[in-house]
Motif scaffolding. Structure first.
Motif, PDB file in Angstrom:
ATOM      1  N   ASP A 159     -17.514   4.555  20.453  1.00 19.13           N
ATOM      2  CA  ASP A 159     -16.914   3.239  20.693  1.00 19.13           C
ATOM      3  C   ASP A 159     -17.883   2.157  20.251  1.00 19.13           C
ATOM      4  N   ARG A 160     -17.323   0.969  20.027  1.00 17.78           N
ATOM      5  CA  ARG A 160     -18.160  -0.204  19.755  1.00 17.78           C
ATOM      6  C   ARG A 160     -18.730  -0.695  21.090  1.00 17.78           C
ATOM      7  N   PHE A 161     -19.992  -1.061  21.095  1.00  9.54           N
ATOM      8  CA  PHE A 161     -20.648  -1.498  22.328  1.00  9.54           C
ATOM      9  C   PHE A 161     -20.069  -2.815  22.837  1.00  9.54           C
TER      10      PHE A 161
ATOM     11  N   PRO B   6     -12.473   2.047  20.112  1.00  4.61           N
ATOM     12  CA  PRO B   6     -12.879   3.270  19.421  1.00  4.61           C
ATOM     13  C   PRO B   6     -13.213   3.002  17.951  1.00  4.61           C
ATOM     14  N   VAL B   7     -14.181   3.766  17.466  1.00  2.57           N
ATOM     15  CA  VAL B   7     -14.579   3.670  16.065  1.00  2.57           C
ATOM     16  C   VAL B   7     -13.925   4.841  15.347  1.00  2.57           C
ATOM     17  N   ARG B   8     -13.080   4.514  14.382  1.00  6.65           N
ATOM     18  CA  ARG B   8     -12.351   5.552  13.641  1.00  6.65           C
ATOM     19  C   ARG B   8     -12.946   5.689  12.242  1.00  6.65           C
ATOM     20  N   GLY B   9     -12.933   6.907  11.746  1.00  8.24           N
ATOM     21  CA  GLY B   9     -13.391   7.159  10.378  1.00  8.24           C
ATOM     22  C   GLY B   9     -14.892   7.119  10.202  1.00  8.24           C
ATOM     23  N   ALA B  10     -15.641   7.336  11.260  1.00  4.06           N
ATOM     24  CA  ALA B  10     -17.101   7.322  11.159  1.00  4.06           C
ATOM     25  C   ALA B  10     -17.615   8.699  10.747  1.00  4.06           C
ATOM     26  N   GLN B  11     -18.822   8.714  10.225  1.00  4.19           N
ATOM     27  CA  GLN B  11     -19.521   9.968   9.944  1.00  4.19           C
ATOM     28  C   GLN B  11     -20.627  10.086  10.990  1.00  4.19           C
ATOM     29  N   ILE B  12     -20.633  11.218  11.703  1.00  4.07           N
ATOM     30  CA  ILE B  12     -21.620  11.419  12.764  1.00  4.07           C
ATOM     31  C   ILE B  12     -22.367  12.714  12.484  1.00  4.07           C
ATOM     32  N   GLU B  13     -23.684  12.620  12.514  1.00  2.00           N
ATOM     33  CA  GLU B  13     -24.528  13.799  12.393  1.00  2.00           C
ATOM     34  C   GLU B  13     -25.392  13.886  13.643  1.00  2.00           C
TER      35      GLU B  13
ATOM     36  N   PHE C   3     -26.211  19.129  12.957  1.00  2.00           N
ATOM     37  CA  PHE C   3     -24.800  19.483  12.896  1.00  2.00           C
ATOM     38  C   PHE C   3     -23.999  18.263  12.470  1.00  2.00           C
ATOM     39  N   LYS C   4     -23.007  18.473  11.590  1.00  2.00           N
ATOM     40  CA  LYS C   4     -22.127  17.390  11.161  1.00  2.00           C
ATOM     41  C   LYS C   4     -20.858  17.452  12.008  1.00  2.00           C
ATOM     42  N   ALA C   5     -20.454  16.314  12.568  1.00  2.00           N
ATOM     43  CA  ALA C   5     -19.255  16.245  13.411  1.00  2.00           C
ATOM     44  C   ALA C   5     -18.008  16.153  12.539  1.00  2.00           C
ATOM     45  N   GLU C   6     -16.964  16.831  12.967  1.00  2.00           N
ATOM     46  CA  GLU C   6     -15.666  16.792  12.288  1.00  2.00           C
ATOM     47  C   GLU C   6     -14.707  15.945  13.121  1.00  2.00           C
ATOM     48  N   LYS C   7     -13.847  15.206  12.439  1.00  2.00           N
ATOM     49  CA  LYS C   7     -12.863  14.376  13.135  1.00  2.00           C
ATOM     50  C   LYS C   7     -11.807  15.276  13.773  1.00  2.00           C
ATOM     51  N   GLN C   8     -11.498  15.024  15.057  1.00  2.00           N
ATOM     52  CA  GLN C   8     -10.471  15.758  15.801  1.00  2.00           C
ATOM     53  C   GLN C   8      -9.573  14.736  16.481  1.00  2.00           C
ATOM     54  N   GLY C   9      -8.311  14.727  16.168  1.00  2.00           N
ATOM     55  CA  GLY C   9      -7.412  13.754  16.776  1.00  2.00           C
ATOM     56  C   GLY C   9      -7.698  12.358  16.254  1.00  2.00           C
TER      57      GLY C   9
ATOM     58  N   PRO D 233     -33.023  17.206  23.799  1.00  2.00           N
ATOM     59  CA  PRO D 233     -32.951  15.888  23.167  1.00  2.00           C
ATOM     60  C   PRO D 233     -31.826  15.868  22.131  1.00  2.00           C
ATOM     61  N   VAL D 234     -31.099  14.753  22.086  1.00  2.00           N
ATOM     62  CA  VAL D 234     -29.994  14.585  21.143  1.00  2.00           C
ATOM     63  C   VAL D 234     -30.225  13.298  20.359  1.00  2.00           C
ATOM     64  N   ALA D 235     -30.167  13.402  19.042  1.00  2.00           N
ATOM     65  CA  ALA D 235     -30.241  12.225  18.175  1.00  2.00           C
ATOM     66  C   ALA D 235     -28.981  12.212  17.322  1.00  2.00           C
ATOM     67  N   ALA D 236     -28.354  11.048  17.201  1.00  2.00           N
ATOM     68  CA  ALA D 236     -27.121  10.933  16.423  1.00  2.00           C
ATOM     69  C   ALA D 236     -27.289   9.854  15.366  1.00  2.00           C
ATOM     70  N   THR D 237     -26.923  10.186  14.137  1.00  2.00           N
ATOM     71  CA  THR D 237     -26.873   9.213  13.054  1.00  2.00           C
ATOM     72  C   THR D 237     -25.408   8.881  12.835  1.00  2.00           C
ATOM     73  N   VAL D 238     -25.059   7.594  12.964  1.00  6.97           N
ATOM     74  CA  VAL D 238     -23.667   7.147  12.854  1.00  6.97           C
ATOM     75  C   VAL D 238     -23.554   6.224  11.649  1.00  6.97           C
ATOM     76  N   ILE D 239     -22.577   6.538  10.778  1.00  6.57           N
ATOM     77  CA  ILE D 239     -22.263   5.666   9.639  1.00  6.57           C
ATOM     78  C   ILE D 239     -20.783   5.317   9.753  1.00  6.57           C
ATOM     79  N   ALA D 240     -20.512   4.018   9.958  1.00  7.12           N
ATOM     80  CA  ALA D 240     -19.130   3.538  10.072  1.00  7.12           C
ATOM     81  C   ALA D 240     -18.989   2.328   9.158  1.00  7.12           C
TER      82      ALA D 240
END
Length: 184
Positions: A67-69, A74-81, A89-95, A113-120
């Motif tokens: 989501d946007r802070f 909701p943020v749609r069409g983002a790429q999340i690693e 791991f690369k996240a796949e869009k579901q729903g 520890p979890v690190a996420a790279t988000v490109i929207a």
């Protein structure tokens, strides 16, 4: 004025043991929040000035909500690693508003520890969080303990009323035998 002893004893017991009516489970409207039922799945959250990311672990599957802070949209069409414990791991869009990562193995209990790279679109952000996984130890035992304590007060009150009735009955029977003996 001569009152019979048994009705007076019963009236006294009723007055002394009267309790206010309490609402049953699910019918009280107090300030207490409802208790969670069942087990909560392990989750993590990562927040930046741009995005909020929540991940929910169920077995080997992590469901992600991005989501946007600013407005929680909701943020749609983002790429999340995701990088979890050093593995990427690369996240796949579901729903419509969900993303998913399937891990090769179920994570062991502990803090990862979890690190996420988000490109929207033209926005890129790095988010960090921790996934805290605990073993399910004594959840059933805690539920069973609460169940019997709920009724213990009522059982004690019932025993007290029964003892008072027996005591009053014995006194009444003793008074009758004394009267019957005196008439003969």
């Amino acid at each position: 004025m001569n009152f019979p002893k048994l009705p007076a004893a019963l009236l006294s017991a009723a007055i002394l043991l009267a309790v206010p009516a309490w609402a049953g489970e699910g019918h009280d409207h107090g300030d207490a929040a409802p208790a969670a039922v069942g087990q909560a799945l392990p989750r993590f959250s990562a927040v930046s000035e741009t995005f909020e990311l929540v991940g929910v672990l169920s077995g080997k599957q992590i469901t992600l909500y991005l989501d946007r802070f600013a407005d929680n949209s909701p943020v749609r069409g983002a790429q999340i690693e995701l990088e979890i414990g050093g593995a990427k791991f690369k996240a796949e869009k579901q729903g419509e508003d969900e993303y998913e990562v399937v891990l090769p193995d179920e994570p062991q209990p502990g803090v990862l520890p979890v690190a996420a790279t988000v490109i929207a679109g033209n926005e890129t952000d790095l988010l960090a969080g921790e996934l805290d996984i605990h073993e399910e130890a004594h959840t059933e035992e805690a539920v069973a303990t609460i169940a019997w304590t709920k009724y213990a007060g009522w059982a004690a009150g019932g025993v007290a009323v029964l003892a008072l009735l027996l005591w009053g009955g014995r006194r009444l029977m003793g008074a009758r035998s004394v009267r019957a003996g005196g008439a003969a």
